[in-house]
Design an enzyme around this catalytic site. Structure first.
Site, PDB file in Angstrom:
ATOM      1  N   HIS A   1      -0.112  -0.459  -9.902  1.00 39.20           N
ATOM      2  CA  HIS A   1      -0.858  -1.380  -9.038  1.00 39.20           C
ATOM      3  C   HIS A   1      -1.255  -2.633  -9.822  1.00 39.20           C
ATOM      4  O   HIS A   1      -2.418  -3.065  -9.815  1.00 39.20           O
ATOM      5  CB  HIS A   1      -2.108  -0.700  -8.470  1.00 39.20           C
TER       6      HIS A   1
ATOM      7  N   ARG B   1       0.846  -1.184   0.000  1.00 40.69           N
ATOM      8  CA  ARG B   1       0.000   0.000   0.000  1.00 40.69           C
ATOM      9  C   ARG B   1       0.886   1.241   0.000  1.00 40.69           C
ATOM     10  O   ARG B   1       1.903   1.310   0.694  1.00 40.69           O
ATOM     11  CB  ARG B   1      -0.933   0.019   1.228  1.00 40.69           C
TER      12      ARG B   1
ATOM     13  N   ASP C   1       4.810  -0.403  -6.835  1.00 45.63           N
ATOM     14  CA  ASP C   1       3.602  -0.790  -7.552  1.00 45.63           C
ATOM     15  C   ASP C   1       2.395  -0.064  -6.977  1.00 45.63           C
ATOM     16  O   ASP C   1       1.288  -0.188  -7.498  1.00 45.63           O
ATOM     17  CB  ASP C   1       3.392  -2.306  -7.469  1.00 45.63           C
TER      18      ASP C   1
ATOM     19  N   GLU D   1      -2.545   7.472  -5.338  1.00 47.43           N
ATOM     20  CA  GLU D   1      -2.829   6.786  -6.608  1.00 47.43           C
ATOM     21  C   GLU D   1      -4.291   6.795  -7.009  1.00 47.43           C
ATOM     22  O   GLU D   1      -4.632   6.521  -8.163  1.00 47.43           O
ATOM     23  CB  GLU D   1      -2.360   5.330  -6.541  1.00 47.43           C
TER      24      GLU D   1
END
Length: 331
Positions: free
Chosen positions: A294, A233, A257, A262
């Site tokens: 992600h 996260r 990622d 985001e």
């Protein structure tokens, strides 16, 4: 049940429809669930949500008023859900605690390999007919010390892969995994993770105790040139502190990622828009940074498992069989 699926993409629709064995009625909405879209839940029994949907107290109050009885998260994390508000509203919250731990673990390793061996830079050079090796030197993973924070199923899968490279693995988790033996990895305190690791990989949930656990203070304890990987996260990392550490050389490689801000960016095609997020723009300017959108979970096996568990949760709730669902409580 009548289920409103938010943050929906074509792959979500395909997999959920294939897994729907009990003729639940799905309506798919591309928009995130938040205060401006919660009205779309009217006429439904449940909402099916993802990582960047907003389920705060205001949204949950609207869901309650609209007769929603179930929030079926199709992800493992639930930090975006106000569980106390859901409990007060008598709305059950379920999640997918695991889907394919290998998907996320393998993506974390892919980031390590790409950064270490400068695969992203070499790819661009060769396309320009440039075969020079200057600036592309990496290091052997064999013999390096890996620090793993979070030893659930994903952390365990990641540890096994890194042991295959011949790495020494130290790990931290307040709830040790009995499957991890001293031969595989050593449980240590966080301080030893910071000071001893050549590579630090995050595999823990986002909560108050882990929010910004990578910050100016913890970065200062790390080796110069450390590789930092986050596939969990975005909020685990203080982005401003990481940018400063990249500029000073404290961080040698950074693979992300996930990103703290985001929600309005990832999973969308923004190629025709200006990037207004100054911190993300700064991160993307570094040659030793790779950011993916992600996608660590994004394998066929994982999507199939996510859809199956999500539908099992909906089925179990419909049948009143709460022993078969992955319910999340406020405690």
């Amino acid at each position: 049940m009548r289920v409103a699926v938010f943050s929906s993409k074509p792959y979500d629709e395909n997999h959920l429809i294939q897994a729907n064995k009990h003729n639940h009625h799905f309506s798919f909405f591309e928009s995130h669930l938040d205060e401006t879209t919660v009205a779309l839940s009217q006429g439904f029994d449940a909402v099916c949500c993802f990582v960047n949907d907003t389920l705060n107290a205001d949204v949950i109050k609207h869901l309650e008023d609209n007769g929603i009885k179930l929030i079926a998260m199709r992800c493992a994390g639930f930090n975006n859900v106000d569980l106390e508000a859901a409990q007060k509203a008598n709305i059950t919250v379920t999640r997918v605690p695991e889907y394919s731990p290998y998907a996320v673990a393998e993506h974390a390793v892919a980031l390590i390999l790409a950064l270490n061996r400068n695969i992203h830079r070499a790819y661009n050079r060769v396309r320009e007919n440039n075969y020079a090796l200057d600036g592309l030197m990496g290091f052997d993973l064999h013999g390096k010390t890996i620090g793993v924070i979070g030893t659930g199923k994903i952390g365990l899968a990641f540890i096994k892969i890194m042991r295959g490279f011949g790495c020494t693995v130290n790990c931290y988790d307040p709830y040790p995994n009995p499957e991890i033996t001293p031969v595989m990895a050593n449980y240590v305190g966080l301080e030893k993770i910071w000071t001893d690791s050549d590579i630090v990989s995050l595999h823990c949930p986002l909560m108050d105790a882990t929010n910004h656990m990578i910050n100016q203070e913890t970065l200062a304890q790390m080796k110069d040139g450390v590789t930092l990987i986050n596939t969990s996260r975005g909020g685990l990392i203080d982005t401003g502190a990481v940018i400063s550490a990249l500029k000073s050389g404290k961080i040698g490689n950074l693979g992300l990622d996930v990103y703290e801000e985001e929600a309005e960016l990832f999973f969308e095609n923004n190629s025709n828009k200006i990037l207004y997020d100054d911190q993300l723009a700064r991160l993307l300017s570094f040659l030793n940074v790779i950011v993916t959108g992600h996608q660590a979970f994004f394998t066929a096996e994982a999507l199939t498992a996510i859809a199956q568990v999500t539908l099992n949760n909906i089925d179990g709730f419909t049948e009143g069989n709460f022993d078969t669902i992955f319910q999340v409580n406020a405690e």
